[in-house]
Design an enzyme around this catalytic site. Structure first.
Site, mmCIF file in Angstrom:
data_model
loop_
_atom_site.group_PDB
_atom_site.id
_atom_site.type_symbol
_atom_site.label_atom_id
_atom_site.label_comp_id
_atom_site.label_asym_id
_atom_site.label_seq_id
_atom_site.Cartn_x
_atom_site.Cartn_y
_atom_site.Cartn_z
ATOM 1 N N LYS A 5 5.224 -10.395 -38.204
ATOM 2 C CA LYS A 5 3.713 -10.480 -37.468
ATOM 3 C C LYS A 5 4.081 -9.861 -35.549
ATOM 4 C CE LYS A 5 1.773 -13.472 -40.255
ATOM 5 N NZ LYS A 5 2.824 -13.717 -41.728
ATOM 6 N N LYS A 30 8.135 -23.320 -43.438
ATOM 7 C CA LYS A 30 7.375 -23.590 -42.447
ATOM 8 C C LYS A 30 6.081 -24.868 -43.325
ATOM 9 C CE LYS A 30 4.859 -19.198 -44.349
ATOM 10 N NZ LYS A 30 4.732 -18.306 -45.149
ATOM 11 N N LYS A 44 14.125 -9.575 -38.455
ATOM 12 C CA LYS A 44 13.091 -8.616 -39.244
ATOM 13 C C LYS A 44 12.072 -8.153 -38.633
ATOM 14 C CE LYS A 44 11.223 -9.383 -43.062
ATOM 15 N NZ LYS A 44 11.743 -9.176 -45.339
#
Ligand code: TRP
Length: 335
Positions: free
Chosen positions: A195, A111, A192
Site C-alpha cells: 500500500k 493483523k 513486496k
C-alpha cells in the site's frame, strides 16, 4: 472450461504490484476460463472503515478492473455485498471451521497483533473467503503467496463438509503468479510492493500521473556495482527493475538482462520508466472515460451481480439441503 474465482479488497489504491501480479493475469484468464472476479467489500469491514470512503473505493476498484481489461461480457465482475449468498454460506461454514484453525492463520496473527480491539469479523475473514470460493464450484483460485494458507483452509472446509454431508463442494486449488510477477517495493526491494501509505515513494499507483511514475522509478534504490544483472539475492533492486521490464514488455527476464548487459543502471531505469508509463497509459485513459459515467458502472455491476447470484443460489441450496436444513416447502436432504 475450468472455473476461476478471485477477489480484490476495495482498500487502498491499486498499485503496479497488484496490476502485474494479479489483475493482468485475470485479464488473460477471462478467455481461458469461466471467470468470476469480485470486489470483496465485505472483507473490507474486518478492520475499522469509513463508510463514504468504502463506497468510493468500491466504485474505484470496480472501475479500475474494467479499465485494466476485465470485460463484463467475458467474465462475471461483481461486488460481494450485492450477492447475499456470500454472507449466508459463511454462517453455515462457520460451523465447520474451528477456532484452532482460524487462530493459526498468519494473516490474522499479523493483523491482530498489538491491536486493542480485534473484531470477530477479522477472525472470521478466512471463512468468508472460503464462502466466496466454494459458492461458485470454483476449480482455480489465482492469488498471491500470502493467500496460500486461506485457500488451504478453504480446501479443508470443503473436504470436511463433503465428508460429513456427502459430495457438495468442488475442492479448489490455488494458482500463483509465475516467478517474475512478484513486484517489490522500489525503495525497499526485499519487501513486496504494498500500500502507498506504507511506502509512497516505493509504490507506483496505477492512477499515478505519468511524471510521478517516471520519477518514482528513476529514484528506485539500486545496488552496489553498476552491472544490470539478474540476481535477486545480491541485487534485489536491479533484479526488480529487470522483472518489471520483462513483465511489462511480455518478454523473459533473460531477454531483458541481455538488452541491458553492459549498460549503466540509468539506462535500465529510463527504459523501465518508459515501459511502465506506456503500460499504464491506456488504463488511466479508460479509467477516466468509465469514471465519467457512474450510471453505466452501476448498470454493469448489476448485471454482474445477477449472473453471480444465478450461479451461487443453487450451490447454497445444495449445501443447505445436504446439511439438513428444512427447505421452504418441506424438501430436505432425504427427499
Ligand atoms: N483475501 C484476499 C486478499 O487479501 C481477497 C479475497 C477475498 C479473495 N475473497 C477471495 C481472493 C476469494 C481469492 C478468492 O488478497
Amino acid at each position: 472450461m475450468p472455473r476461476v474465482f478471485s477477489g480484490i479488497k476495495p482498500t487502498g489504491d491499486m498499485h503496479l504490484g497488484n496490476y502485474i501480479g494479479a489483475v493482468s493475469r485475470w485479464v488473460e484468464d477471462q478467455d481461458r476460463h469461466d471467470a468470476l472476479f469480485c470486489v470483496v467489500d465485505l472483507h473490507a469491514l474486518t478492520v475499522p472503515w469509513n463508510p463514504a470512503e468504502l463506497t468510493a473505493r468500491t466504485r474505484e476498484v470496480a472501475t479500475l478492473l474494467m479499465a485494466a481489461g476485465l470485460d463484463p461480457d467475458r467474465c462475471t465482475l461483481f461486488v460481494q455485498s450485492h450477492v447475499p449468498e456470500h454472507s449466508i454460506l459463511t454462517w453455515l461454514l462457520n460451523n465447520l471451521a474451528t477456532y484452532g484453525e482460524l487462530h493459526r492463520m498468519t494473516q490474522f496473527k499479523d493483523k491482530s497483533k498489538g491491536q486493542e480491539s480485534v473484531s470477530v469479523g477479522l477472525f472470521d475473514y478466512p471463512v468468508l473467503m472460503a464462502s466466496d470460493i466454494l459458492l461458485y464450484d470454483t476449480d482455480e483460485v489465482p492469488v498471491g503467496d500470502d493467500q496460500r494458507q486461506h485457500v488451504e483452509l478453504t480446501r479443508d472446509i470443503a473436504q470436511r463438509f463433503n465428508h460429513r454431508f456427502g459430495d457438495t463442494f468442488v475442492v479448489p486449488k490455488a494458482t500463483f503468479p509465475p516467478a517474475g510477477a512478484r513486484i517489490m517495493d522500489l525503495q525497499n526491494p526485499t519487501a513486496k510492493m504494498s500500500k502507498s501509505d506504507v511506502s509512497p515513494e516505493g509504490t507506483v499507483l496505477v492512477l499515478d500521473d505519468p511524471k510521478v511514475v517516471a520519477k518514482k522509478i528513476k529514484r528506485a534504490v539500486t545496488d552496489s556495482g553498476s552491472e544490470a544483472r539478474y540476481d535477486p539475492e545480491t541485487k534485489p533492486g536491479v533484479s526488480n527493475l529487470l522483472e518489471l521490464h520483462a513483465a511489462l514488455t511480455g518478454g523473459t527476464i533473460a531477454a531483458s538482462e541481455r538488452e541491458f548487459a553492459g549498460l549503466q543502471y540509468g539506462a535500465l531505469k529510463t527504459a523501465v520508466a518508459e515501459v511502465t508509463v506506456e503500460a499504464l497509459r491506456p488504463v488511466r485513459e479508460r479509467y477516466a472515460e468509465l469514471a465519467a459515467d457512474p450510471a453505466e458502472l452501476d448498470r454493469l455491476l448489476a448485471i454482474g451481480a445477477e449472473k453471480a447470484r444465478s450461479m451461487a443460489a443453487p450451490v447454497l441450496e445444495r449445501a443447505y439441503r445436504h446439511a439438513g436444513l428444512l427447505m421452504p416447502g418441506g424438501a430436505s436432504a432425504t427427499t
